[in-house]
Scaffold this active site. Sequence first.
Site, short mmCIF file in Angstrom:
data_model
loop_
_atom_site.label_atom_id
_atom_site.label_comp_id
_atom_site.label_asym_id
_atom_site.label_seq_id
_atom_site.Cartn_x
_atom_site.Cartn_y
_atom_site.Cartn_z
N HIS A 26 13.85 15.65 25.82
CA HIS A 26 12.57 14.93 24.92
C HIS A 26 13.02 14.71 23.39
CE1 HIS A 26 9.47 12.71 26.48
NE2 HIS A 26 8.78 12.64 24.92
N TYR A 71 6.70 8.57 13.45
CA TYR A 71 6.55 8.50 15.10
C TYR A 71 8.07 8.60 15.74
CZ TYR A 71 5.64 7.50 19.62
OH TYR A 71 5.59 7.22 21.19
N ARG A 91 11.24 16.77 20.52
CA ARG A 91 9.53 16.04 20.62
C ARG A 91 8.62 17.10 21.86
NH1 ARG A 91 9.60 11.46 18.09
NH2 ARG A 91 7.88 10.59 19.07
N TYR A 145 5.94 7.54 33.16
CA TYR A 145 5.74 9.64 33.22
C TYR A 145 4.34 9.12 34.60
CZ TYR A 145 6.44 9.79 28.47
OH TYR A 145 7.01 9.63 26.78
N LYS A 191 14.55 12.72 34.27
CA LYS A 191 15.51 12.50 32.65
C LYS A 191 14.54 13.77 32.00
CE LYS A 191 15.27 10.30 28.23
NZ LYS A 191 14.40 11.25 27.64
N ARG A 228 2.80 17.53 16.80
CA ARG A 228 4.00 16.74 15.85
C ARG A 228 2.80 16.58 15.25
NH1 ARG A 228 5.78 13.70 20.58
NH2 ARG A 228 4.45 11.72 20.86
N THR A 274 10.31 10.70 34.06
CA THR A 274 10.48 11.42 33.23
C THR A 274 9.47 12.97 33.51
OG1 THR A 274 10.73 10.31 31.22
CG2 THR A 274 9.72 12.42 30.74
N GLN A 310 11.20 3.41 33.09
CA GLN A 310 10.61 4.62 31.95
C GLN A 310 9.33 5.45 32.99
OE1 GLN A 310 8.56 6.59 30.00
NE2 GLN A 310 8.75 8.31 30.33
N SER A 331 10.10 2.12 27.81
CA SER A 331 9.38 3.10 28.65
C SER A 331 7.42 2.65 29.24
CB SER A 331 8.94 3.86 26.75
OG SER A 331 7.30 4.50 27.08
#
Length: 379
Positions: free
Chosen positions: A276, A25, A279, A130, A252, A165, A156, A128, A107
């Site tokens: 990122h 991860y 990713r 989202y 970011k 991924r 972000t 951070q 995060s």
Amino acid sequence: MKTMTCIEDLRQTYHAKVPRAFVDYCESGSYAEQTLHANRADLERLHLRQRILHDVANRSTKTTILGEPAALPLALAPVGLTGMQHGDGEILACRAAQAAGIPYTLSTMSICSIEDVAAGVDKPFWFQLYVMKDRGYIRALIERAAAAKCSALVLTVDLQVIGQRHRDIKNGMSVPPQIRVKNLIDIATKPAWALGVLRGKRKTFGNIAGHYPGMQNVTVLSKWISEQFDSTLSWKDVEWVKSLWPGKLILKGILDVEDARIAAKTGAAALVVSNHGGRQLDGAPSSIAMLPSIVDALGGGIEILFDGGIRSGQDVLRALALGARACMSGRAYIYGLGAGGEAGVARAIEIIRSELDVSMALTGVTSIADIDRRVLAAM
């Protein structure tokens, strides 16, 4: 930890101590991982200019980031699931960063919640964010960050949709999560990691669990998260977030000159040149490849931070030479965390600080303010 001489030493120990699913991860990029590998390869292509017979006796790595003093031009980047790399990982990493005199970024997808970290450390940290479809939840999250006295909000902006991924899917890190026999066997061989995580405050996303009934169920929670990333996200949402947030805002995920020009007009205190960690968009340029053009386009009107492949003090020096005010690093401190908890994170920071200090001396500079493109060798 003293025998850990470089970030790669921490990385190898981390691989031995942490289950493969969580290692993958951290380490993986999206799709063919071209952008992931470009971040490192392009940094390594930048040669430093060795200088001699300069008086470099009085050196300092001290600087300021967003107007606040920092012991070196580095901040720990937001990393999801940090508390699954080591029990209470977010708290331990934040403590190490604050002891070293640099910012830590929590995060949205952390295991320990905002409140957990605030209660476990002595100073403010960055948070951070989202922006998800549930704007009521996002408003509440911003209010929680403000109540915890977070000193900056890192928004972000490059995760409207999620890049695939492959390693996560193969390891069962999917929606819903899949329990694989190989993962259980792997965990059984790492009892110290398992015990540490079991003793941790939480085992799921602390900032989200409890938001709706049933969120303690991992399947329900993961499904909700997967449905919440918002493809309608736009610059208007940046304005909305800024209207709610009373402090400093950092954007970011900037990787394009035109986007950087727009970002600079939002009133944000800083932007982070980042892809990122490789990713998201595979085949995109490395962060370091785009840094000079973004710096030149903005002309010093806004603080520019750099994120993308930092593994050494030499990498920090390279990014600063191309105009970054400071750098963010995620994987480097995660290696330290998995290798040795808080002491491992402290060691990762110290390795980067020491390498930066020595590299400054060998390129003939004594202060962070002296670093510019002249420290790079002509190619």
